[in-house]
Structure formats: structure tokens, C-alpha cells
Design an enzyme around this catalytic site. Structure first.
Site, PDB file in Angstrom:
ATOM      1  CG  HIS A 197      -6.626   3.609  -3.224  1.00 44.61           C
ATOM      2  ND1 HIS A 197      -5.695   3.839  -4.220  1.00 44.61           N
ATOM      3  CD2 HIS A 197      -6.431   2.338  -2.796  1.00 44.61           C
ATOM      4  CE1 HIS A 197      -4.979   2.750  -4.378  1.00 44.61           C
ATOM      5  NE2 HIS A 197      -5.392   1.833  -3.538  1.00 44.61           N
ATOM      6  CG  ASP A 198      -4.408   1.808  -0.051  1.00 42.62           C
ATOM      7  OD1 ASP A 198      -5.350   1.724   0.771  1.00 42.62           O
ATOM      8  OD2 ASP A 198      -4.161   0.924  -0.886  1.00 42.62           O
TER       9      ASP A 198
ATOM     10  CG  HIS B 122      -1.362  -0.041  -4.366  1.00 47.00           C
ATOM     11  ND1 HIS B 122      -1.905  -1.051  -5.127  1.00 47.00           N
ATOM     12  CD2 HIS B 122      -2.348   0.395  -3.551  1.00 47.00           C
ATOM     13  CE1 HIS B 122      -3.168  -1.238  -4.773  1.00 47.00           C
ATOM     14  NE2 HIS B 122      -3.468  -0.367  -3.822  1.00 47.00           N
TER      15      HIS B 122
ATOM     16  CG  HIS C 161      -1.929  -1.124   1.141  1.00 49.49           C
ATOM     17  ND1 HIS C 161      -1.797  -2.273   1.884  1.00 49.49           N
ATOM     18  CD2 HIS C 161      -3.041  -1.279   0.399  1.00 49.49           C
ATOM     19  CE1 HIS C 161      -2.795  -3.076   1.617  1.00 49.49           C
ATOM     20  NE2 HIS C 161      -3.568  -2.508   0.716  1.00 49.49           N
TER      21      HIS C 161
END
Length: 181
Positions: A120-121, A85, A81
Site C-alpha cells: 500500500h505504500d 509500516h 511510510h
């Protein structure tokens, strides 16, 4: 919560395009860990530039570049993550969007989905939701054991977005739609 992310220091410059972005952008077999952080940043920039989103949505380029630099800076060096990514997911989303009819989405829809993919992470601590809830971490407590990591990532991205507020020229309806997506 005023300091939930690290700002990019003064003098950090946005990398110049490498000229390879177009080829990389359309490569389904792209392996982002083979790219430098600057190449990844240039790749992300080229997505927004190719789609004309900054112009369509009246977003200041300087603020947006600082936003991208800040998001990159706040990804941790986790085995999975991580920033690579995020770039991989964003590039795949771009490719999927390109396969759809061009009138399927408004510029605001495209921008919202791509921002969600990029962030998103962000700040992922390497442990999963189960771990956080089981050990009653601050993250789990803050979000009452309800998707603590997803809520954390959303909080961080929203805080960074507010810092570099490029939605100031938007209508209330546009801002509401952006955050809803």
C-alpha cells in the site's frame, strides 16, 4: 513505464524462518521497527503459509518469495511510510481477519487484501498528495492530480505482480476480482 520498480538482484536469498513467527504474528503490541528486515519478511511469509493461500490459489512459492523480496526492496527508508509500516499494517490486517468468522472470505479475498496491505505504500517518496499536486510533480501529472500517491503505489504493485505473474493459473474471473479488490 517498463522500469517503474527495481528488481531484486540475482542471488538474493529468502531468509529461513526464525521460529518466532507464530508468537510475533499474534502480538497486537508488535513494534516492527524492532525487527530486522529478514524477520519482517519471515513474518509476512508465515501469514500466507498459515492461511494456506499459496496452495489454495496454486501460486508458485519461488515466484511469490521473489515478489515479497522485490516489494521489500522497493520500499524507501522513510521515517513512516516504509517497509516496517507495511509489515505492521499487514500483520494487523491478519489479526483482524482472524477475529472474523472463517467463512467470511474466500482464499482469493484474503490473498488480495493481504497483497494490498503489503504494497500500500511501496515507493512512497515521503511527500503527501498535496505537495505533489501543488508542485506539479511528475507523479501528480501522471495521475492528473487524482490521488497521485495511491495510484503510484497501485501501479508499482501491479507492475511487480505482472513481473512475477503468479496469476497465470487463475481464471479470468479470479484475476479480475483480485485486481478489483
Amino acid at each position: 513505464m517498463s522500469k517503474c520498480f527495481e528488481r531484486v538482484g540475482e542471488g538474493v536469498e529468502f531468509p529461513a524462518p526464525t521460529g518466532q513467527e507464530a508468537a510475533l504474528l499474534h502480538d497486537w503490541s508488535l513494534y516492527t521497527p524492532n525487527l530486522s528486515d529478514d524477520q519482517c519478511l519471515s513474518l509476512l511469509w508465515s501469514i500466507f503459509e498459515r492461511l494456506g493461500l499459496l496452495t489454495a490459489l496454486k501460486i508458485d512459492e519461488g515466484r511469490f518469495k521473489t515478489f515479497l523480496l522485490t516489494v521489500r526492496h522497493n520500499y524507501r527508508p522513510n521515517p513512516y511510510h516504509n517497509y516496517w509500516h507495511a509489515v505492521d499494517v499487514t500483520q494487523c490486517i491478519y489479526l483482524l481477519l482472524q477475529a472474523m468468522p472463517q467463512d467470511s472470505f474466500t482464499p482469493l479475498d484474503l490473498f488480495s487484501v493481504l497483497i494490498a496491505a503489503i504494497g500500500h505504500d511501496v515507493c512512497h517518496p515521503s511527500f503527501n498528495n498535496h505537495f505533489h499536486c501543488k508542485h506539479a510533480t511528475l507523479t501528480a501529472c501522471l495521475f492528473n492530480d487524482r490521488s497521485p500517491l495511491e495510484n503510484l503505489h497501485s501501479l508499482i504493485v501491479c507492475a511487480i505482480l505482472r513481473e512475477y505473474d503468479f496469476t497465470s493459473e487463475w481464471t479470468r474471473e479470479q484475476r479480475t476480482r483480485f485486481y478489483a479488490i
